[in-house]
Design an enzyme around this catalytic site. Structure first.
Site, short mmCIF file in Angstrom:
data_model
loop_
_atom_site.label_atom_id
_atom_site.label_comp_id
_atom_site.label_asym_id
_atom_site.label_seq_id
_atom_site.Cartn_x
_atom_site.Cartn_y
_atom_site.Cartn_z
N ASP A 46 45.76 32.50 60.66
CA ASP A 46 46.17 33.55 59.72
C ASP A 46 45.60 34.90 60.16
O ASP A 46 44.39 35.13 60.09
CB ASP A 46 45.65 33.21 58.31
CG ASP A 46 46.13 34.22 57.28
OD1 ASP A 46 47.23 34.02 56.73
OD2 ASP A 46 45.43 35.22 57.04
N TYR A 51 44.13 43.51 60.62
CA TYR A 51 42.90 42.96 61.22
C TYR A 51 42.67 43.45 62.64
O TYR A 51 41.56 43.29 63.18
CB TYR A 51 42.91 41.42 61.22
CG TYR A 51 43.12 40.77 59.86
CD1 TYR A 51 43.01 41.50 58.67
CD2 TYR A 51 43.45 39.42 59.74
CE1 TYR A 51 43.23 40.90 57.43
CE2 TYR A 51 43.66 38.83 58.51
CZ TYR A 51 43.56 39.58 57.37
OH TYR A 51 43.78 38.98 56.14
N LYS A 76 50.90 39.79 58.81
CA LYS A 76 51.22 40.51 57.57
C LYS A 76 51.51 41.97 57.84
O LYS A 76 50.87 42.59 58.72
CB LYS A 76 50.03 40.42 56.59
CG LYS A 76 49.41 39.05 56.48
CD LYS A 76 48.29 38.94 55.46
CE LYS A 76 47.57 37.60 55.59
NZ LYS A 76 46.45 37.59 56.54
N HIS A 109 51.45 42.42 52.90
CA HIS A 109 50.01 42.19 52.72
C HIS A 109 49.54 42.53 51.30
O HIS A 109 48.76 41.79 50.69
CB HIS A 109 49.24 43.03 53.75
CG HIS A 109 47.89 42.50 54.09
ND1 HIS A 109 47.33 42.65 55.34
CD2 HIS A 109 46.97 41.82 53.37
CE1 HIS A 109 46.13 42.09 55.35
NE2 HIS A 109 45.89 41.58 54.17
N VAL A 235 32.96 32.73 62.83
CA VAL A 235 32.80 32.93 64.28
C VAL A 235 31.74 31.97 64.83
O VAL A 235 31.41 32.02 66.01
CB VAL A 235 32.40 34.39 64.63
CG1 VAL A 235 33.55 35.34 64.34
CG2 VAL A 235 31.13 34.82 63.89
N1 LIG Z 1 45.70 38.56 52.20
C1 LIG Z 1 44.56 39.16 52.00
O1 LIG Z 1 44.49 40.22 51.38
C2 LIG Z 1 43.30 38.54 52.52
C3 LIG Z 1 42.05 39.05 52.14
C4 LIG Z 1 40.89 38.43 52.65
C5 LIG Z 1 41.02 37.33 53.48
N2 LIG Z 1 42.26 36.87 53.85
C6 LIG Z 1 42.42 35.70 54.77
O2 LIG Z 1 41.59 34.64 54.34
C7 LIG Z 1 40.71 34.26 55.40
C8 LIG Z 1 39.40 33.72 54.86
O3 LIG Z 1 38.78 34.66 53.99
P1 LIG Z 1 37.49 35.51 54.38
O4 LIG Z 1 37.42 35.67 55.84
O5 LIG Z 1 37.53 36.75 53.55
O6 LIG Z 1 36.28 34.68 53.81
P2 LIG Z 1 35.80 33.15 53.77
O7 LIG Z 1 36.58 32.31 54.71
O8 LIG Z 1 35.75 32.76 52.33
O9 LIG Z 1 34.29 33.28 54.30
C9 LIG Z 1 33.97 33.73 55.57
C10 LIG Z 1 32.45 33.99 55.62
O10 LIG Z 1 31.73 32.80 55.32
C11 LIG Z 1 30.92 32.41 56.42
N3 LIG Z 1 31.12 30.96 56.58
C12 LIG Z 1 32.23 30.35 57.05
N4 LIG Z 1 32.06 29.01 57.03
C13 LIG Z 1 30.83 28.78 56.56
C14 LIG Z 1 30.08 27.59 56.34
N5 LIG Z 1 30.61 26.39 56.60
N6 LIG Z 1 28.83 27.71 55.83
C15 LIG Z 1 28.32 28.91 55.55
N7 LIG Z 1 28.96 30.08 55.75
C16 LIG Z 1 30.21 30.00 56.26
C17 LIG Z 1 31.41 33.20 57.62
O11 LIG Z 1 30.33 33.53 58.47
P3 LIG Z 1 30.39 33.50 60.09
O12 LIG Z 1 31.76 34.00 60.51
O13 LIG Z 1 29.27 34.42 60.48
O14 LIG Z 1 30.15 32.09 60.51
C18 LIG Z 1 31.95 34.47 56.95
O15 LIG Z 1 30.91 35.37 56.69
C19 LIG Z 1 40.58 35.56 56.20
O16 LIG Z 1 40.02 35.36 57.47
C20 LIG Z 1 42.01 36.03 56.20
O17 LIG Z 1 42.77 35.28 57.14
C21 LIG Z 1 43.39 37.46 53.37
#
Ligand SMILES: NC(=O)c1ccc[n+]([C@@H]2O[C@H](COP(=O)([O-])OP(=O)(O)OC[C@H]3O[C@@H](n4cnc5c(N)ncnc54)[C@H](OP(=O)(O)O)[C@@H]3O)[C@@H](O)[C@H]2O)c1
Length: 284
Positions: A46, A51, A76, A109, A235
């Site tokens: 995604d 991004y 998006k 988006h 990451v």
């Molecule tokens: N459509 C929209 O408006 C929108 C908005 C936000 C996000 N998104 C999508 O949703 C995806 C996921 O959301 P997000 O990136 O905001 O947040 P998330 O997946 O809820 O959390 C990511 C964060 O959590 C940490 N993390 C990941 N796995 C972990 C684990 N097993 N244990 C502990 N910490 C962990 C990561 O750290 P490290 O990377 O340092 O490991 C990072 O800081 C995005 O990448 C994007 O594709 C879409």
């Protein structure tokens, strides 16, 4: 065959229920992170124009040696490009950045109801063109509230295949999810672990201890149990792997209900409110 279940969308295309998100992964780190995810078994990525890493996503998929058809790719439309001609140009750029001749899913988006005279309908009709010409296999929206979805329903012919919205235990967003369920729109839950913000919640850590899994695995399993599509971002190789290991356990109904009860409504929102969000990044 993958361990990840497929969800069938309202246009009969299928999407892997678990994917890998690349928001806030710097372009220089993206090839490595996506390559690692593909090595582990993720087959759904995604990304978004916003991004700034579409090019590197495409590069990693090509370098993996997998067939293009084996990886589901979402991008998006960026907020500056809602007007039809701008959207057409932006979509061309997305495909050339990715280096692909189609995306599996393309989303608006943000609805930006306070910009462009509130007209996301003409934007949606432009995405319908992309689907008709085969360059977007499926089309959907992101951050759409019920009233936005109702407008699309009354003014256009295509029901979005997905609505990608903020969902996690502190913001269950159940009214929007329920509207989607009733109208054949699959929910994609963004920030599924609230960017880490729900992982030290005592209810979640207790359930994790009881079932012998990590808090992140418990929360991601909760999403899967609710039927939503998720794509956690990391990451960190050990976490990329951890977040994929969700298919050898399930949560009981009581655990599911306890997690759902953590909902804080609007107070639990970590990202912008779609009704007022009006950010337009610098044009690329
Ligand atoms: N459509 C929209 O408006 C929108 C908005 C936000 C996000 N998104 C999508 O949703 C995806 C996921 O959301 P997000 O990136 O905001 O947040 P998330 O997946 O809820 O959390 C990511 C964060 O959590 C940490 N993390 C990941 N796995 C972990 C684990 N097993 N244990 C502990 N910490 C962990 C990561 O750290 P490290 O990377 O340092 O490991 C990072 O800081 C995005 O990448 C994007 O594709 C879409």
């Amino acid at each position: 065959m993958s361990v990840v279940p497929d969800i069938t969308l309202n246009d009969d295309n299928t999407i892997p229920q678990l994917g890998f998100g690349v928001f806030q992964i710097a372009p220089e780190d993206t090839v490595e992170a996506v390559s690692e995810a593909l090595r582990i078994g993720y087959r759904h990525i995604d990304t978004a124009e916003m991004y700034g890493n579409e090019k590197e996503v495409g590069e990693a998929i090509r370098a993996s040696g997998l067939d293009r058809g084996d990886v589901f790719v979402t991008s998006k439309l960026n907020n500056g490009f809602h007007e039809p001609d701008d959207a057409r140009e932006a979509f061309d750029t997305t495909l050339s950045e990715l280096g692909f001749d189609y995306v599996d899913l393309f989303l608006i988006h943000w609805p930006l109801p306070t910009l462009y005279g509130g007209d996301f309908v003409s934007t949606w009709k432009t995405l319908e063109e992309f689907q008709r010409d085969g360059r977007a296999r499926s089309i959907g929206v992101s951050n759409f509230q019920i009233e936005h979805l109702e407008r699309l329903a009354s003014e256009t012919d295509t029901v979005p295949a997905v609505n990608q919205i903020e969902v996690h235990p502190y913001l269950t967003n159940d009214a929007v999810r329920e509207y989607g369920r009733e109208h054949g729109i699959a929910t994609e839950a963004w920030s599924p672990i609230a960017q880490g913000g729900v992982l030290d919640d005592p209810t979640i850590t207790q359930i994790a201890e009881n079932v012998g899994k990590t808090p992140a695995q418990v929360v991601l399993r909760w999403h899967l149990g609710r039927g939503d599509i998720v794509f956690p971002k990391s990451v960190t190789p050990s976490r990329i792997k951890e977040n994929f290991e969700l298919f050898d356990f399930e949560l009981g109904q009581e655990d599911m209900d306890e997690i759902t009860a953590l909902d804080r409504g609007e107070d639990g929102r970590t990202g912008p409110n779609p009704d007022t969000f009006a950010y337009v990044p610098d044009q690329r």
